[in-house]
Design a protein around this motif. Structure first.
Motif, PDB file in Angstrom:
ATOM      1  N   ILE A 275     -11.182  87.526 -27.398  1.00 33.72           N
ATOM      2  CA  ILE A 275     -11.192  87.043 -28.864  1.00 33.72           C
ATOM      3  C   ILE A 275     -11.825  88.316 -29.740  1.00 33.72           C
ATOM      4  N   GLY A 276     -12.779  88.820 -29.276  1.00 32.06           N
ATOM      5  CA  GLY A 276     -13.322  89.998 -30.023  1.00 32.06           C
ATOM      6  C   GLY A 276     -12.371  91.156 -30.244  1.00 32.06           C
ATOM      7  N   HIS A 277     -11.754  91.519 -29.421  1.00 33.88           N
ATOM      8  CA  HIS A 277     -10.540  92.873 -29.447  1.00 33.88           C
ATOM      9  C   HIS A 277      -9.561  92.093 -30.190  1.00 33.88           C
ATOM     10  N   ALA A 278      -8.820  91.174 -30.123  1.00 29.66           N
ATOM     11  CA  ALA A 278      -7.902  90.630 -30.812  1.00 29.66           C
ATOM     12  C   ALA A 278      -8.366  90.426 -32.368  1.00 29.66           C
ATOM     13  N   GLY A 279      -9.605  89.833 -32.332  1.00 30.34           N
ATOM     14  CA  GLY A 279      -9.566  89.803 -33.916  1.00 30.34           C
ATOM     15  C   GLY A 279     -10.043  91.010 -34.613  1.00 30.34           C
ATOM     16  N   ARG A 280     -10.862  92.049 -33.856  1.00 32.46           N
ATOM     17  CA  ARG A 280     -10.998  93.354 -34.668  1.00 32.46           C
ATOM     18  C   ARG A 280      -9.588  94.114 -34.945  1.00 32.46           C
ATOM     19  N   ARG A 281      -8.478  93.788 -33.998  1.00 32.55           N
ATOM     20  CA  ARG A 281      -7.235  94.523 -34.370  1.00 32.55           C
ATOM     21  C   ARG A 281      -6.579  93.710 -35.508  1.00 32.55           C
ATOM     22  N   LEU A 282      -6.856  92.417 -35.583  1.00 36.35           N
ATOM     23  CA  LEU A 282      -6.225  91.654 -36.335  1.00 36.35           C
ATOM     24  C   LEU A 282      -6.820  91.834 -37.707  1.00 36.35           C
ATOM     25  N   ALA A 283      -8.164  91.984 -37.715  1.00 36.34           N
ATOM     26  CA  ALA A 283      -9.006  92.188 -39.132  1.00 36.34           C
ATOM     27  C   ALA A 283      -8.447  93.424 -39.909  1.00 36.34           C
ATOM     28  N   GLU A 284      -7.786  94.229 -39.105  1.00 36.95           N
ATOM     29  CA  GLU A 284      -7.498  95.704 -39.774  1.00 36.95           C
ATOM     30  C   GLU A 284      -6.493  95.471 -40.939  1.00 36.95           C
ATOM     31  N   ARG A 285      -5.530  94.634 -40.614  1.00 36.43           N
ATOM     32  CA  ARG A 285      -4.358  94.594 -41.459  1.00 36.43           C
ATOM     33  C   ARG A 285      -4.022  92.998 -41.749  1.00 36.43           C
ATOM     34  N   ASN A 286      -4.475  92.110 -41.123  1.00 32.22           N
ATOM     35  CA  ASN A 286      -4.394  90.537 -41.352  1.00 32.22           C
ATOM     36  C   ASN A 286      -5.713  89.857 -41.259  1.00 32.22           C
ATOM     37  N   ALA A 287      -6.704  90.173 -42.252  1.00 27.92           N
ATOM     38  CA  ALA A 287      -7.743  89.314 -42.232  1.00 27.92           C
ATOM     39  C   ALA A 287      -7.674  87.979 -42.581  1.00 27.92           C
ATOM     40  N   SER A 288      -6.649  87.756 -43.197  1.00 24.48           N
ATOM     41  CA  SER A 288      -6.781  86.274 -43.596  1.00 24.48           C
ATOM     42  C   SER A 288      -6.197  85.444 -42.252  1.00 24.48           C
ATOM     43  N   ASP A 289      -5.700  86.052 -41.327  1.00 27.67           N
ATOM     44  CA  ASP A 289      -5.268  85.286 -40.173  1.00 27.67           C
ATOM     45  C   ASP A 289      -6.702  84.801 -39.634  1.00 27.67           C
TER      46      ASP A 289
ATOM     47  N   LEU B 149     -12.769  77.486 -24.745  1.00 30.83           N
ATOM     48  CA  LEU B 149     -12.689  78.860 -24.912  1.00 30.83           C
ATOM     49  C   LEU B 149     -11.377  79.310 -24.484  1.00 30.83           C
ATOM     50  N   LEU B 150     -10.659  78.863 -23.720  1.00 32.62           N
ATOM     51  CA  LEU B 150      -9.330  79.365 -22.951  1.00 32.62           C
ATOM     52  C   LEU B 150      -8.388  79.043 -24.239  1.00 32.62           C
ATOM     53  N   MET B 151      -8.627  77.832 -24.863  1.00 36.72           N
ATOM     54  CA  MET B 151      -7.703  77.486 -26.283  1.00 36.72           C
ATOM     55  C   MET B 151      -7.766  78.405 -27.215  1.00 36.72           C
ATOM     56  N   LEU B 152      -9.067  78.737 -27.330  1.00 40.27           N
ATOM     57  CA  LEU B 152      -9.447  80.037 -28.738  1.00 40.27           C
ATOM     58  C   LEU B 152      -8.584  81.200 -28.030  1.00 40.27           C
ATOM     59  N   VAL B 153      -8.747  81.592 -26.763  1.00 41.87           N
ATOM     60  CA  VAL B 153      -8.106  82.884 -26.383  1.00 41.87           C
ATOM     61  C   VAL B 153      -6.442  82.640 -26.539  1.00 41.87           C
ATOM     62  N   LEU B 154      -6.108  81.719 -26.064  1.00 47.71           N
ATOM     63  CA  LEU B 154      -4.523  81.657 -26.240  1.00 47.71           C
ATOM     64  C   LEU B 154      -4.385  81.637 -27.928  1.00 47.71           C
ATOM     65  N   ALA B 155      -5.251  81.083 -28.761  1.00 40.72           N
ATOM     66  CA  ALA B 155      -4.909  81.230 -30.341  1.00 40.72           C
ATOM     67  C   ALA B 155      -4.759  82.632 -30.608  1.00 40.72           C
ATOM     68  N   PHE B 156      -5.809  83.546 -30.365  1.00 39.98           N
ATOM     69  CA  PHE B 156      -5.996  84.857 -30.619  1.00 39.98           C
ATOM     70  C   PHE B 156      -5.030  85.659 -30.052  1.00 39.98           C
TER      71      PHE B 156
ATOM     72  N   TYR C  35       2.033  88.133 -31.936  1.00 42.67           N
ATOM     73  CA  TYR C  35       2.923  88.026 -33.062  1.00 42.67           C
ATOM     74  C   TYR C  35       2.655  89.237 -34.116  1.00 42.67           C
ATOM     75  N   ARG C  36       1.498  89.641 -34.639  1.00 45.72           N
ATOM     76  CA  ARG C  36       1.030  90.657 -35.658  1.00 45.72           C
ATOM     77  C   ARG C  36       1.426  92.011 -35.110  1.00 45.72           C
ATOM     78  N   ASP C  37       1.133  92.183 -33.877  1.00 45.66           N
ATOM     79  CA  ASP C  37       1.154  93.780 -33.100  1.00 45.66           C
ATOM     80  C   ASP C  37       2.459  93.902 -32.225  1.00 45.66           C
TER      81      ASP C  37
ATOM     82  N   ALA D  46       5.253  96.754 -28.123  1.00 45.82           N
ATOM     83  CA  ALA D  46       6.629  96.894 -27.329  1.00 45.82           C
ATOM     84  C   ALA D  46       6.654  98.344 -27.090  1.00 45.82           C
ATOM     85  N   THR D  47       7.281  98.532 -25.760  1.00 44.89           N
ATOM     86  CA  THR D  47       7.734  99.845 -25.281  1.00 44.89           C
ATOM     87  C   THR D  47       8.668 100.710 -25.839  1.00 44.89           C
ATOM     88  N   PRO D  48       8.779 101.964 -25.621  1.00 38.90           N
ATOM     89  CA  PRO D  48       9.833 102.664 -26.229  1.00 38.90           C
ATOM     90  C   PRO D  48      11.162 102.042 -25.804  1.00 38.90           C
TER      91      PRO D  48
END
Length: 233
Positions: A24-38, A177-184, A190-192, A197-199
């Motif tokens: 949750i922390g890792h995904a949240g930090r990445r999302l906060a960079e460009r999609n803070a509203s999420d 907690l698993l439900m929150l993990v799935l949401a994040f 979706y956002r990243d 994606a691989t080359p």
């Protein structure tokens, strides 16, 4: 032996909790960079679910709709039981969401394909908004369910509901907690997707897009806006 099993179970729970917090922390930090509203939306619905479920549980206990054992009673209890089943029924929610999405998108796609040989197809509308509606509905389901599971675990354990000992309360907490993990995780993917994606996958997407553009040009060859010729006075 029983003490050893209890230690192993406790260690496993701690590991799962730390893993959930990390994801949750890792995904949240990445999302906060460009999609803070999420992030704000997710935590708002989680807080709303947590608060409303706690208030409903307190009210139901005070009026007798839920007794000291955690069982539902009376008309209010039946309504709450049914509401709880609906809020946690992911299978039915997915059927309804995908059914609505199919009702909006499928006729447009079929009409597009049938009109293609005649060269008068137009691009389907509301495909993007429909997809976003379905996606966010799934995310909100997981977030709301997380709040419900956590309240049931903590409130039920604190009030000594039958069968809800510390082990089962921990299990419900981990489920929340698993439900929150799935949401994040869904939001992160979706956002990243462009970074995940691989080359090889990117090249495949580019090729598919090129084919789609060529097909769209052929399918709408008679629907292009005619060139207006100015007639001099």
């Amino acid at each position: 032996m029983q003490i050893t099993n209890s230690y192993i179970l406790a260690a496993g729970c701690v590991f799962l909790v730390l893993t959930a917090v990390f994801v949750i922390g890792h995904a949240g930090r990445r999302l906060a960079e460009r999609n803070a509203s999420d992030i704000r939306i997710v935590w708002y619905f989680f807080s709303l679910s947590l608060t409303s479920t706690l208030l409903i549980a307190w009210w139901a206990s005070s009026v007798g709709a839920i007794d000291v054992t955690g069982s539902f009673h009376g008309t209010a209890g039946s309504v709450l039981h049914r509401l709880l089943d609906v809020m946690l029924d992911l299978e039915t929610d997915l059927k309804v969401l995908f059914g609505l999405a199919a009702l909006v998108i499928a006729p447009q796609l079929l009409g597009y394909l049938l009109s293609s040989p005649f060269g008068c197809s137009t691009a389907p509308i509301l495909v993007g908004p429909t997809f976003r509606f379905v996606f966010w509905s799934v995310v909100k389901f997981f977030v709301v369910a997380a709040g419900i599971f956590l309240v049931i675990a903590w409130y039920g354990w604190a009030h000594g509901w039958n069968g809800l000992d510390g082990r089962k309360a921990a299990g419900l907490t981990l489920t929340g907690l698993l439900m929150l993990v799935l949401a994040f995780a869904l939001l992160y993917l979706y956002r990243d997707l462009d970074k995940a994606a691989t080359p090889e996958g990117v090249r495949d997407i580019v090729r598919l897009r090129q084919h789609a553009i060529r097909f769209a040009s052929w399918a709408s060859r008679h629907t292009r806006r005619p060139v207006e010729v100015a007639i001099p006075d």
